[in-house]
Design a protein around this motif. Structure first.
Motif: not given
Ligand code: NAP
Length: 527
Positions: A217-219, A393-395, A239-241, A157-159, A264-267, A182-184
Motif C-alpha cells: 500500500i502506498g503512494d 478526456v477520460f469518461g 495500466t493507467g494514464s 483505477s478503472n478495472f 498500457e496507457m491512453g487511447s 503489486v502496488k495497490s
Molecule cells: P494513473 O493515475 O496513471 O495511476 C495508475 C497507477 O500508477 C496508480 O497506482 C498510481 O499510484 C501509479 N502512478 C501514477 N503516476 C505515477 C508516478 N509518476 N510514479 C509512480 N507511480 C505512479 O491511472 P489511473 O489511476 O488508472 O487513472 C487516473 C487517470 O488516468 C484518469 O483520470 C485518466 O485520465 C487516466 N487514464 C486511465 C486509463 C486506464 O485505462 N486506467 C486510460 C486512460 C486514461 P497513485 O494512485 O498512488 O498515485
C-alpha cells in the motif's frame, strides 16, 4: 475483514505511520477503513522475499503453476458477496459490472493455467548437432523462454479486478514463473487487500514459495518509485494514464540496469463512419455509439473518444440521432471525485478551443460524481492545427471530426498518436473504395474493428490489446490474452548441454509432450 495492512509475502504488516483512505463515489463520502502505507523496510523485505522466491519458483513445472492460478480463481470466488460489495463501495460501479469483471478475471487466470498445462508456450526450439558438417561441425543448440525475475504490477483505477491485484499482468507474470509485487491502486485498496488474501491462501494451499506474491500500500510517487528503482526488480506492468506510465518508463530506463516497463496507457480509439453506412443505418449506429461512449461511465481505455466522418446530410442525420440517444442514457457514477473533476476540466478545455461546438450532452439531472455524457464537434482543419483537441478526456466523451473529403480524413488519421483500436463503420463493399483509410488506420492502431464498437475486449489468444506509443509502451506485445505472458520472459540457449541437465522442455524424450521446433519443423516427436 479489511485489516488495512500490507502483505509482505504471507505476513500482514503495518509498521508505518502514514495512512490512506478510499472513497465511495456513489455516496460521495470517505470509506471507513484505514490503510497503512508500506515503510521502506517493508518494501525491502517484499522485494528480497520475491527475489528469494524466484530462485525456486522459476523452476516450478507448468502443472504446479497451473494449480496455483486455478486456486487463486477458486479463492477469489470463495470471497463471495463480501468481495463484490467491497468492489462496488470503492469504485461506484454497479453490482453487474462487479460480477462481470470478476468472471473475466477468473477466466483469465484459468486461461493461463490451461496454457501452462499444455506447455508449448515456452517455444522450445532445437537444432541437433551435425558432427560431420564441413568445414566445421554444427553444435547442438536448444532454446526456450525463461522468466525475467520479480515483477512489479501497477493496477489501474478503472478495472479493480481485471487489471489490478490479480488481473492480467499478475496472472501472466505468475504464469511466466515471475514472483509479483503489486502496488495497490489507491482508489480500491480494500478490494486489493481482499484479492491479495485470496492469492496468499492459494499460494499456501499449492505450496508456492514464500514471497511469490506481495501486496503493498502506498503512494505511486514514493512506493511506486522505490519499487521500480529497486535493483532486484526485473520488470514492470502498468495500466493507467500516459503521464504515470511515461514517468515509470523513464525511471526504469535511467536505472543502472534498465528494465522493461509494459505500460498500457491512453487511447482515443478513432472510429471512421462512412457515408453509406450512416445513410442506411444511422439509428442503429447512433444507438450503438451512444451506448459505447457511455459504457462504464466512459471509463474504458477503449472508449470511442474520436469519431471521424465526411461532411454531409448523412452525418447531420447521424449527429441528431446520437444526441437523442445520449439523452436517454442516465450517466453512470465515475470512480472518484478527482476523475470526475478531470473529466469536466477536460471537456471545458476542449470546448474553449477554436471552432469547437457541442452536438450532444446529457441534459437531465445528475448527482455528484456522475459525469454528463458529452459529444463535441470540430472540422478537420482545426483538428489538424490544434494538438489540444487530440487529448484524451477520460469518461463519457467523444469528439466528432467533420472532414471535407477523404484526403483530409486520412491526414487526420495519420497525425494521430498511437491507439489501441481503430474502427470502420461501412456498408458492404463501401470500404473497397476507401482502402487508403484502412492503411492509414492500421499504421496507428493495435486492433482493427469492422462494423462494431471498440469497447468490450475479448480475452482470447488472438486478442491484441496494445498499440503504437502512447497506447502502449511496446506495441509488439499485448496486455490481454495468453500472449501477455511473453512480456515477462527472455529466451535462453543451451549449447552442447548434457540431456539430463536440460530443462524438461528441451530434453530428447520430450517428457512433457509439448510441440517443439526441431531442426526447423514443428513436432511432438522425441529426438
Ligand atoms: P494513473 O493515475 O496513471 O495511476 C495508475 C497507477 O500508477 C496508480 O497506482 C498510481 O499510484 C501509479 N502512478 C501514477 N503516476 C505515477 C508516478 N509518476 N510514479 C509512480 N507511480 C505512479 O491511472 P489511473 O489511476 O488508472 O487513472 C487516473 C487517470 O488516468 C484518469 O483520470 C485518466 O485520465 C487516466 N487514464 C486511465 C486509463 C486506464 O485505462 N486506467 C486510460 C486512460 C486514461 P497513485 O494512485 O498512488 O498515485
Amino acid at each position: 475483514m479489511i485489516t488495512g495492512k500490507n502483505y509482505i509475502g504471507s505476513q500482514l504488516k503495518a509498521g508505518g505511520t502514514k495512512i490512506l483512505k478510499t472513497f465511495n463515489p456513489l455516496l460521495n463520502t470517505e470509506n471507513p477503513w484505514v490503510f497503512t502505507e508500506a515503510t521502506q523496510d517493508e518494501i525491502e523485505e517484499a522485494v528480497a522475499l520475491a527475489n528469494q522466491a524466484f530462485a525456486s519458483y522459476k523452476n516450478y513445472s507448468g502443472i504446479e503453476k497451473a494449480k496455483f492460478l486455478n486456486a487463486i480463481a477458486d479463492e477469489i470466488l470463495a470471497l463471495g458477496d463480501d468481495l463484490l460489495v467491497q468492489y462496488c463501495t470503492e469504485s461506484g460501479y454497479p453490482r453487474g459490472r462487479a460480477e462481470g469483471e470478476r468472471g473475466r478475471t477468473i477466466g483469465q487466470l484459468k486461461a493461463f493455467a490451461d496454457m501452462l498445462t499444455e506447455g508449448s508456450w515456452v517455444q522450445a526450439t532445437i537444432d541437433t548437432a551435425i558432427i560431420d558438417r564441413q568445414p566445421a561441425p554444427k553444435e547442438d543448440l536448444r532454446k526456450m523462454l525463461t522468466p525475467l525475475g520479480p515483477i512489479v504490477v501497477f493496477g489501474s483505477s478503472n478495472f479493480p479486478f481485471a487489471f489490478s491485484t490479480s488481473g492480467g499482468d499478475t496472472a501472466s507474470a505468475l504464469a511466466a514463473g515471475c514472483p509479483v509485487i503489486v502496488k495497490s491502486h489507491s482508489m480500491h485498496i480494500g478490494t486489493g487487500e481482499m484479492v491479495a488474501s485470496a492469492i496468499i491462501k492459494a499460494a499456501q494451499k499449492t505450496n508456492m514459495p514464500e514471497g511469490v506474491f506481495s501486496n503493498l500500500i502506498g503512494d505511486g510517487r514514493t512506493l511506486g518509485t522505490s519499487l521500480v528503482k529497486h535493483p532486484l526488480v526485473k520488470g514492470v506492468g502498468f495500466t493507467g494514464s500516459i503521464k504515470g506510465g511515461r514517468a515509470l518508463c523513464d525511471l526504469a530506463a535511467q536505472r543502472p540496469e534498465p528494465i522493461p516497463v509494459f505500460a498500457e496507457m491512453g487511447s482515443i480509439n478513432p472510429v471512421v463512419l462512412l457515408p453509406n453506412a450512416l445513410k442506411k443505418n444511422s439509428q442503429k449506429w447512433a444507438t450503438a455509439y451512444a451506448g459505447s461512449i457511455t459504457l462504464g461511465a466512459g471509463q474504458f481505455c477503449t472508449n470511442p473518444g474520436l469519431l471521424l466522418a465526411l461532411k454531409g446530410e448523412e452525418l447531420n442525420d447521424f449527429t441528431e440521432k446520437l444526441d437523442q440517444a445520449i439523452e436517454t442514457i442516465q450517466p453512470g457514477c465515475m470512480l472518484h471525485p478527482s476523475i470526475y473533476a478531470d473529466f469536466n476540466n477536460g471537456i471545458a478545455k476542449i470546448e474553449e478551443q477554436n471552432g469547437v461546438s457541442r452536438i450532444a450532452q446529457f441534459k437531465g439531472e445528475t448527482t455528484p460524481n456522475h459525469g454528463a455524457s458529452t459529444v463535441l464537434k470540430v472540422d478537420g482543419k482545426e483538428f489538424l492545427k490544434n494538438a489540444v483537441l487530440h487529448n484524451e478526456v477520460f469518461g463519457p466523451f467523444s469528439i466528432l471530426i467533420e472532414c471535407e473529403n477523404e484526403a483530409e480524413l486520412i491526414e487526420v488519421i495519420s497525425k494521430l498518436e498511437g491507439q489501441l483500436t481503430g474502427t470502420i463503420i461501412s456498408e458492404e463493399n463501401e470500404i473497397e473504395s476507401h482502402k487508403g483509410i484502412i492503411g492509414a488506420l492500421q499504421n496507428r492502431v493495435g486492433r482493427l474493428i469492422y462494423n462494431g464498437v471498440p469497447t468490450g475486449v475479448e480475452v482470447c489468444a488472438s486478442m491484441l490489446h496494445g498499440g503504437p506509443y502512447p497506447a502502449s509502451s511496446d506495441s509488439r506485445y499485448t496486455a490481454v490474452g495468453i500472449d501477455a505472458v511473453y512480456r515477462w520472459v527472455r529466451p535462453v540457449s543451451f549449447q552442447n548441454w548434457p540431456d539430463h541437465l536440460l530443462p524438461a522442455e528441451l530434453q530428447n524424450e520430450n517428457p512433457l509432450q509439448i510441440v517443439r521446433t526441431v531442426n526447423n519443423k514443428l513436432t511432438l516427436s522425441q529426438i
